[in-house]
Scaffold this active site. Structure first.
Site, PDB file in Angstrom:
ATOM      1  CE  LYS A 271      -7.573  -8.047  -3.793  1.00 15.12           C
ATOM      2  NZ  LYS A 271      -8.169  -8.085  -2.509  1.00 15.12           N
TER       3      LYS A 271
ATOM      4  CE  LYS B 213     -14.596  -3.042  -1.098  1.00 17.26           C
ATOM      5  NZ  LYS B 213     -13.395  -3.501  -0.390  1.00 17.26           N
TER       6      LYS B 213
ATOM      7  CE  LYS C 175      -4.580  -1.360   0.983  1.00 17.69           C
ATOM      8  NZ  LYS C 175      -5.836  -1.148   1.644  1.00 17.69           N
TER       9      LYS C 175
HETATM   10  N1  AQP Z   1     -11.000 -10.643  -6.062  1.00 14.46           N
HETATM   11  C1  AQP Z   1     -11.306 -11.247  -4.935  1.00 14.46           C
HETATM   12  N2  AQP Z   1     -11.567 -12.578  -4.928  1.00 14.46           N
HETATM   13  C2  AQP Z   1     -11.896 -13.200  -3.784  1.00 14.46           C
HETATM   14  N3  AQP Z   1     -11.990 -12.584  -2.587  1.00 14.46           N
HETATM   15  C3  AQP Z   1     -11.741 -11.267  -2.542  1.00 14.46           C
HETATM   16  N4  AQP Z   1     -11.744 -10.357  -1.529  1.00 14.46           N
HETATM   17  C4  AQP Z   1     -11.415  -9.150  -2.013  1.00 14.46           C
HETATM   18  N5  AQP Z   1     -11.201  -9.221  -3.342  1.00 14.46           N
HETATM   19  C5  AQP Z   1     -11.382 -10.527  -3.704  1.00 14.46           C
HETATM   20  C6  AQP Z   1     -12.085 -10.685  -0.145  1.00 14.46           C
HETATM   21  O1  AQP Z   1     -13.118  -9.818   0.255  1.00 14.46           O
HETATM   22  C7  AQP Z   1     -13.045  -9.642   1.661  1.00 14.46           C
HETATM   23  C8  AQP Z   1     -13.300  -8.226   2.001  1.00 14.46           C
HETATM   24  O2  AQP Z   1     -12.288  -7.453   1.473  1.00 14.46           O
HETATM   25  P1  AQP Z   1     -12.179  -5.941   1.891  1.00 14.46           P
HETATM   26  O3  AQP Z   1     -13.401  -5.237   1.468  1.00 14.46           O
HETATM   27  O4  AQP Z   1     -11.853  -5.797   3.316  1.00 14.46           O
HETATM   28  O5  AQP Z   1     -10.937  -5.387   1.125  1.00 14.46           O
HETATM   29  P2  AQP Z   1      -9.974  -5.919   0.060  1.00 14.46           P
HETATM   30  O6  AQP Z   1      -9.549  -7.322   0.235  1.00 14.46           O
HETATM   31  O7  AQP Z   1      -8.879  -4.920   0.017  1.00 14.46           O
HETATM   32  O8  AQP Z   1     -10.897  -5.831  -1.225  1.00 14.46           O
HETATM   33  P3  AQP Z   1     -10.643  -5.015  -2.511  1.00 14.46           P
HETATM   34  O9  AQP Z   1     -11.873  -5.119  -3.334  1.00 14.46           O
HETATM   35  O10 AQP Z   1      -9.381  -5.449  -3.181  1.00 14.46           O
HETATM   36  O11 AQP Z   1     -10.501  -3.534  -1.994  1.00 14.46           O
HETATM   37  P4  AQP Z   1      -9.433  -2.429  -2.328  1.00 14.46           P
HETATM   38  O12 AQP Z   1      -9.456  -2.280  -3.814  1.00 14.46           O
HETATM   39  O13 AQP Z   1      -9.933  -1.217  -1.600  1.00 14.46           O
HETATM   40  O14 AQP Z   1      -8.097  -2.917  -1.809  1.00 14.46           O
HETATM   41  C9  AQP Z   1     -11.697 -10.188   2.112  1.00 14.46           C
HETATM   42  O15 AQP Z   1     -11.920 -11.430   2.777  1.00 14.46           O
HETATM   43  C10 AQP Z   1     -10.945 -10.403   0.822  1.00 14.46           C
HETATM   44  O16 AQP Z   1     -10.036 -11.493   0.910  1.00 14.46           O
END
Ligand code: AQP
Length: 334
Positions: free
Chosen positions: A199, A202, A117
């Site tokens: 992956k 968001k 990050k």
């Molecule tokens: N692409 C993915 N496939 C499977 N699982 C996923 N998770 C996130 N992306 C995928 C799982 O979603 C849960 C919640 O995640 P989060 O909202 O706390 O944040 P994150 O993992 O950082 O999700 P993002 O979408 O990638 O957010 P940004 O873009 O803000 O960093 C977790 O259990 C995660 O493993």
């Protein structure tokens, strides 16, 4: 009512944007099932964590309320699960401060998410980003959680929470349950539709790469039709076909079909048939949730009431842990 016999599962979600299909299939859908599998679930939206990356205030509020409504629309049952917003329960920040003082600089420096990050947000490497694992440890330890479902990327944070808990328990006396990470069995890892080697996220700048859980049917269809595949045009599950593999995993996750069944279903057909079929499966899966979501979002009074009631339930548990901690470190009671 808190049920002391059930094992407790804790999970939090960042509300920095609208959930993606990745969040939905990889985490949310499986986590909600735990409430019917004999666990006591404590779930929250991690808005304190969210500001480690700069957020537009109006958007953060919007995404938080929407994420709250979305989980309810998915079937999260507030009679079984405590579901609250992190900033509504001040014990998270309070315990995080204490845990900051029981965590070493060297330990935090080794966190890969901090490294990733800070590389991604080089203009804002703030102290919160660095001490994020202490806040996450507080989130988990406040509720004496037995299990924390995590994706592989978050495992390191549960490990540091375990280390902090063991250290504190060892220095004083048993205070915290030492949590175990669990990787849900059906947890698909959904990849970007535009770059199937990274992956679905968001925060992906290319919005064609991710499916938002609130995308309308036309948008979902368009994004799947544009998904990156390969020149073979044959629906076959193989490592060297990451785009098709990703689409097959999404399709399998929703329909419950095994890979060989999917290969058979599309035998002799090309991506022109396969991609719309995946899109239709996703549209069908999301449609009833989106309808319920819109009804819930129209009733802000109800949502606020749920937030308040659940913050109170969470606070009741968190306060018990925090007061033990305060006593043990030697704070003079008021
Ligand atoms: N692409 C993915 N496939 C499977 N699982 C996923 N998770 C996130 N992306 C995928 C799982 O979603 C849960 C919640 O995640 P989060 O909202 O706390 O944040 P994150 O993992 O950082 O999700 P993002 O979408 O990638 O957010 P940004 O873009 O803000 O960093 C977790 O259990 C995660 O493993």
């Amino acid at each position: 009512m808190e049920n002391n016999e059930k094992k407790r599962i804790l999970s939090m979600y960042q509300c920095t944007g609208t959930f993606t299909l990745g969040n939905y299939l990889g985490a949310l859908r499986n986590h909600i099932r735990f409430q019917d599998e004999g666990y006591q679930c404590v779930y929250a939206l991690a808005d304190l964590h969210a500001i480690t990356v700069r957020q537009e205030p109006a958007n953060l509020r919007k995404y938080t309320l929407e994420a709250y409504a979305f989980l309810l629309a998915m079937g999260l049952d507030l009679d079984k699960t405590i579901f609250f917003i992190q900033s509504h329960v001040p014990e998270h920040s309070q315990l995080a401060w204490v845990l900051n003082c029981y965590t070493q600089f060297g330990e935090l420096s080794r966190m890969t998410q901090f490294k990733d990050k800070s590389a991604k947000h080089a203009d804002n490497i703030n102290a919160g980003l660095f001490t994020y694992p202490c806040l996450m440890a507080a989130d988990i330890l406040l509720y004496q959680a037995d299990y924390v479902p995590v994706g592989a990327d978050q495992k390191q944070h549960v490990e540091i929470a375990r280390d902090i808990a063991e250290r504190f328990n060892g220095l004083y006396s048993p205070t915290f349950t030492v949590p175990e990470p669990i990787i849900p069995q059906h947890g698909a890892r959904v990849m970007s539709l535009q770059n199937p080697l990274s992956k679905m996220s968001k925060s992906d700048e290319n919005q064609n790469g991710n499916i938002s859980v609130l995308d309308d049917p036309d948008t979902i269809m368009r994004k799947f039709k544009r998904a990156v595949t390969d020149s073979e045009s044959c629906v076959r599950y193989a490592e060297e076909k990451p785009g098709v593999k990703n689409l097959m995993e999404i399709y399998s996750c929703i329909t419950g079909k095994a890979m060989d069944e999917i290969e058979k279903e599309f035998e002799g057909k090309g991506y022109g048939d396969f991609k719309p079929a995946v899109a239709e499966a996703v549209i069908g899966e999301l449609r009833p949730i989106q309808e319920r979501f819109r009804e819930l979002l129209a009733d802000k009074g109800y949502l606020r009431g749920c937030c308040r009631e659940n913050a109170e339930k969470a606070h009741a548990i968190a306060q018990r842990t925090l007061s033990k901690v305060m006593k043990k470190v030697g704070y003079l009671p008021l």
